[in-house]
Motif scaffolding. Structure first.
Motif, PDB file in Angstrom:
ATOM      1  N   TYR A   1       0.698  -1.217   0.013  1.00  9.35           N
ATOM      2  CA  TYR A   1       0.030  -0.155  -0.098  1.00  9.35           C
ATOM      3  C   TYR A   1       0.896   1.391   0.134  1.00  9.35           C
ATOM      4  O   TYR A   1       1.842   1.229   1.008  1.00  9.35           O
ATOM      5  CB  TYR A   1      -0.750  -0.071   1.225  1.00  9.35           C
ATOM      6  CG  TYR A   1      -1.501   1.158   1.555  1.00  9.35           C
ATOM      7  CD1 TYR A   1      -2.453   1.838   0.176  1.00  9.35           C
ATOM      8  CD2 TYR A   1      -1.686   1.935   2.720  1.00  9.35           C
ATOM      9  CE1 TYR A   1      -3.353   2.817   0.643  1.00  9.35           C
ATOM     10  CE2 TYR A   1      -2.463   2.907   2.749  1.00  9.35           C
ATOM     11  CZ  TYR A   1      -3.310   3.471   1.895  1.00  9.35           C
ATOM     12  OH  TYR A   1      -4.090   4.628   1.985  1.00  9.35           O
TER      13      TYR A   1
ATOM     14  N   SER B   1       1.856   4.680   1.022  1.00  9.30           N
ATOM     15  CA  SER B   1       1.170   5.601   2.050  1.00  9.30           C
ATOM     16  C   SER B   1       2.147   6.348   2.482  1.00  9.30           C
ATOM     17  O   SER B   1       3.107   6.121   2.871  1.00  9.30           O
ATOM     18  CB  SER B   1       0.667   4.489   3.120  1.00  9.30           C
ATOM     19  OG  SER B   1       0.366   5.342   4.339  1.00  9.30           O
TER      20      SER B   1
ATOM     21  N   GLY C   1      -3.846   4.483  -2.978  1.00 10.92           N
ATOM     22  CA  GLY C   1      -5.062   5.197  -2.124  1.00 10.92           C
ATOM     23  C   GLY C   1      -5.416   6.169  -2.885  1.00 10.92           C
ATOM     24  O   GLY C   1      -4.782   6.911  -3.709  1.00 10.92           O
TER      25      GLY C   1
ATOM     26  N   TYR D   1      -8.262   9.983  -1.816  1.00 11.20           N
ATOM     27  CA  TYR D   1      -9.075  10.507  -0.576  1.00 11.20           C
ATOM     28  C   TYR D   1      -8.341  10.675   0.602  1.00 11.20           C
ATOM     29  O   TYR D   1      -7.099  11.133   0.554  1.00 11.20           O
ATOM     30  CB  TYR D   1     -10.730  10.015  -0.507  1.00 11.20           C
ATOM     31  CG  TYR D   1     -11.125   9.771  -1.766  1.00 11.20           C
ATOM     32  CD1 TYR D   1     -11.359  10.831  -2.845  1.00 11.20           C
ATOM     33  CD2 TYR D   1     -11.514   8.371  -2.151  1.00 11.20           C
ATOM     34  CE1 TYR D   1     -12.077  10.366  -4.019  1.00 11.20           C
ATOM     35  CE2 TYR D   1     -12.013   8.049  -3.384  1.00 11.20           C
ATOM     36  CZ  TYR D   1     -12.225   9.072  -4.241  1.00 11.20           C
ATOM     37  OH  TYR D   1     -12.806   8.784  -5.421  1.00 11.20           O
TER      38      TYR D   1
ATOM     39  N   GLY E   1      -7.409   8.162   2.056  1.00 14.71           N
ATOM     40  CA  GLY E   1      -6.962   6.832   2.572  1.00 14.71           C
ATOM     41  C   GLY E   1      -7.745   5.568   2.357  1.00 14.71           C
ATOM     42  O   GLY E   1      -9.165   6.043   2.108  1.00 14.71           O
TER      43      GLY E   1
ATOM     44  N   GLY F   1       8.137   9.885   0.044  1.00 13.22           N
ATOM     45  CA  GLY F   1       8.724  10.818   0.851  1.00 13.22           C
ATOM     46  C   GLY F   1       7.721  11.433   1.733  1.00 13.22           C
ATOM     47  O   GLY F   1       6.693  11.281   1.615  1.00 13.22           O
TER      48      GLY F   1
ATOM     49  N   TYR G   1       5.697  13.965   2.052  1.00 14.92           N
ATOM     50  CA  TYR G   1       4.756  15.147   1.759  1.00 14.92           C
ATOM     51  C   TYR G   1       3.541  14.356   1.039  1.00 14.92           C
ATOM     52  O   TYR G   1       3.722  12.938   1.013  1.00 14.92           O
ATOM     53  CB  TYR G   1       5.472  15.619   0.404  1.00 14.92           C
ATOM     54  CG  TYR G   1       6.150  14.837  -0.549  1.00 14.92           C
ATOM     55  CD1 TYR G   1       7.743  14.736  -0.386  1.00 14.92           C
ATOM     56  CD2 TYR G   1       5.739  13.957  -1.368  1.00 14.92           C
ATOM     57  CE1 TYR G   1       8.416  13.953  -1.260  1.00 14.92           C
ATOM     58  CE2 TYR G   1       6.291  13.145  -2.266  1.00 14.92           C
ATOM     59  CZ  TYR G   1       7.669  13.044  -2.144  1.00 14.92           C
ATOM     60  OH  TYR G   1       8.382  12.216  -3.017  1.00 14.92           O
TER      61      TYR G   1
ATOM     62  N   SER H   1      -2.044  13.281  -4.143  1.00 19.60           N
ATOM     63  CA  SER H   1      -3.555  13.406  -4.026  1.00 19.60           C
ATOM     64  C   SER H   1      -3.635  11.849  -4.229  1.00 19.60           C
ATOM     65  O   SER H   1      -5.033  11.362  -3.819  1.00 19.60           O
ATOM     66  CB  SER H   1      -4.158  13.972  -5.011  1.00 19.60           C
ATOM     67  OG  SER H   1      -3.145  14.947  -5.525  1.00 19.60           O
ATOM     68  N   GLY H   2      -2.784  10.976  -4.460  1.00 19.00           N
ATOM     69  CA  GLY H   2      -3.096   9.652  -4.784  1.00 19.00           C
ATOM     70  C   GLY H   2      -2.075   8.718  -4.988  1.00 19.00           C
ATOM     71  O   GLY H   2      -0.695   9.480  -5.224  1.00 19.00           O
ATOM     72  N   GLY H   3      -2.116   7.301  -4.803  1.00 21.42           N
ATOM     73  CA  GLY H   3      -1.029   6.641  -4.935  1.00 21.42           C
ATOM     74  C   GLY H   3      -0.543   6.321  -6.114  1.00 21.42           C
ATOM     75  O   GLY H   3       0.695   5.725  -6.248  1.00 21.42           O
TER      76      GLY H   3
HETATM   77  N1  SAH Z   1      -4.715  11.629   4.867  1.00 22.14           N
HETATM   78  C1  SAH Z   1      -3.755  10.675   4.454  1.00 22.14           C
HETATM   79  C2  SAH Z   1      -3.203  11.093   3.204  1.00 22.14           C
HETATM   80  C3  SAH Z   1      -4.115  10.582   2.001  1.00 22.14           C
HETATM   81  S1  SAH Z   1      -3.436  11.143   0.584  1.00 22.14           S
HETATM   82  C4  SAH Z   1      -2.450  11.114   5.554  1.00 22.14           C
HETATM   83  O1  SAH Z   1      -2.763  12.258   5.942  1.00 22.14           O
HETATM   84  O2  SAH Z   1      -1.591  10.223   5.615  1.00 22.14           O
HETATM   85  C5  SAH Z   1      -4.190   9.861  -0.666  1.00 22.14           C
HETATM   86  C6  SAH Z   1      -3.297   8.683  -0.910  1.00 22.14           C
HETATM   87  O3  SAH Z   1      -2.272   9.118  -1.717  1.00 22.14           O
HETATM   88  C7  SAH Z   1      -3.036   8.052   0.217  1.00 22.14           C
HETATM   89  O4  SAH Z   1      -3.706   7.016   0.568  1.00 22.14           O
HETATM   90  C8  SAH Z   1      -1.563   7.071  -0.474  1.00 22.14           C
HETATM   91  O5  SAH Z   1      -1.985   6.074  -1.204  1.00 22.14           O
HETATM   92  C9  SAH Z   1      -1.327   8.332  -1.429  1.00 22.14           C
HETATM   93  N2  SAH Z   1      -0.039   9.101  -1.094  1.00 22.14           N
HETATM   94  C10 SAH Z   1       0.035  10.261  -0.381  1.00 22.14           C
HETATM   95  N3  SAH Z   1       1.141  10.641  -0.376  1.00 22.14           N
HETATM   96  C11 SAH Z   1       1.828   9.574  -0.651  1.00 22.14           C
HETATM   97  C12 SAH Z   1       3.576   9.435  -0.292  1.00 22.14           C
HETATM   98  N4  SAH Z   1       4.177  10.506   0.081  1.00 22.14           N
HETATM   99  N5  SAH Z   1       3.859   8.279  -0.756  1.00 22.14           N
HETATM  100  C13 SAH Z   1       2.935   7.300  -0.987  1.00 22.14           C
HETATM  101  N6  SAH Z   1       1.903   7.382  -1.356  1.00 22.14           N
HETATM  102  C14 SAH Z   1       1.331   8.508  -1.159  1.00 22.14           C
END
Ligand code: SAH
Length: 232
Positions: free
Chosen positions: A85, A87, A112, A114, A116, A133, A135, A138-140
Motif C-alpha cells: 500500500y 502511504s 490510495g 481521498y 486513504g 517521501g 509529503y 493526492s493519490g498513490g
Molecule cells: N490522509 C492521508 C493522506 C491521503 S493522500 C494522510 O494524511 O496520511 C491519498 C493517497 O495518496 C494515500 O492513500 C496514498 O495512497 C497516496 N499517497 C499520498 N502521499 C504519498 C506518499 N508520500 N507516498 C506514497 N503514497 C502517497
C-alpha cells in the motif's frame, strides 16, 4: 516480474508505461504490468468505492470491500510476494528497498485516494507499506509509478548495459560521480583532463574519488561509521 496495480485512475499510468525503460521492459517481456480499476470490483450500484468516515472529519475513506474483492481475485490466480500500500506514513522508499523488491516475482501495488483506505485494509490485506517521501500526494498513482520504475530497471536484462544500474547513485553507498560528454571544451568550460586521456586506471580512480567527495558533500549520511570514507 509481474506487477498488478490497483487504482481508481488506470489512465494515469498511460504515458509513463509507454516510454523509456518501463516500455522497453514490457516489450522485452521482463515486466508484465496489469492495471485494475477498483470500480470494477464495487458491488454497489453506483460503483462507489468510498464512504464517509466513522467518527466524522473531512474527506472520504476508501471502503474495504472492493479492495478485498480485487486482491482476492488476483491471489486466486497466483502467489504474491507482497501486497504493497502506498502511504505517506510508511517507511520511505530507497535504493536498498528497490533492490530487494526487484527480486520479487509478483507484486500488488494498491494506490490510495481521498483520505486513504479503511484501516482494516492495512491491518489485514496489506503486507507492506511504502512512502515515496515526506509529503502528501493526492493519490498513490505517482508513488506506484515511482516504485515500479525504480524496481524494474534493476531486473537483469532490462537496461541495455547491465552494469549501468550498478554504477548508479546509492548502489555502493555513494552517489554518482559527475559525467561529461563531447565536446571536450564548450565556451571555455573544459572536461577534466584525466577523462580525456588513455589511462583507464586513473579514470576509474578519478570517478571513485569524485563519488566519495560528492557523497561527503551531499549525502554524508551514506558514509557509514565503519566506512573507510567516514564523513568529517
Ligand atoms: N490522509 C492521508 C493522506 C491521503 S493522500 C494522510 O494524511 O496520511 C491519498 C493517497 O495518496 C494515500 O492513500 C496514498 O495512497 C497516496 N499517497 C499520498 N502521499 C504519498 C506518499 N508520500 N507516498 C506514497 N503514497 C502517497
Amino acid at each position: 516480474m509481474r506487477i498488478d496495480i490497483i487504482t481508481l485512475f488506470p489512465e494515469m499510468f498511460a504515458g509513463f508505461l509507454d516510454y523509456s525503460i518501463p516500455q522497453r521492459a514490457r516489450k522485452k517481456g521482463f515486466l508484465e504490468l496489469e492495471l485494475h480499476n477498483l470500480r470494477d470490483y464495487s458491488t454497489n450500484r453506483y460503483k462507489s468505492v468510498d464512504d464517509y468516515p466513522y467518527g466524522g472529519g473531512a474527506g472520504m475513506v476508501m471502503t474495504i470491500e472492493p479492495i478485498d474483492r480485487c486482491i482476492s481475485a488476483l491471489k486466486a490466480e497466483r502467489d504474491y510476494d507482497e501486497v504493497i500500500y502506498t502511504s505517506p506514513d510508511g517507511p520511505v522508499f530507497d535504493q536498498p528497498m528497490a533492490n530487494s523488491l526487484s527480486l520479487c516475482r509478483n507484486l500488488i501495488l494498491l494506490c490510495g485516494h481521498y483520505k486513504g483506505v479503511d484501516e482494516r485494509v492495512r491491518e489485514h490485506l496489506v503486507t507492506r507499506e511504502i512512502s515515496i517521501g515526506d509529503y502528501v500526494l493526492s493519490g498513490g498513482e505517482l508513488a506506484a509509478a515511482v516504485i515500479t520504475d525504480a524496481v524494474i530497471r534493476l531486473v537483469p536484462g532490462v537496461l541495455g548495459d547491465e552494469t549501468s544500474a550498478l554504477s548508479d547513485s546509492f548502489q555502493d553507498g555513494l552517489v554518482s560521480p559527475p559525467v561529461y560528454t563531447r565536446p571536450p571544451e564548450y565556451k571555455g568550460w573544459k572536461v577534466p583532463e584525466v577523462l580525456l586521456g588513455g589511462n583507464d586506471r586513473l579514470k576509474a580512480e578519478w570517478r571513485y574519488e569524485k563519488a566519495v567527495e560528492r557523497t561527503r558533500e551531499r549525502r554524508p549520511g551514506l558514509l557509514k561509521e565503519d566506512s573507510a570514507f567516514k564523513a568529517e
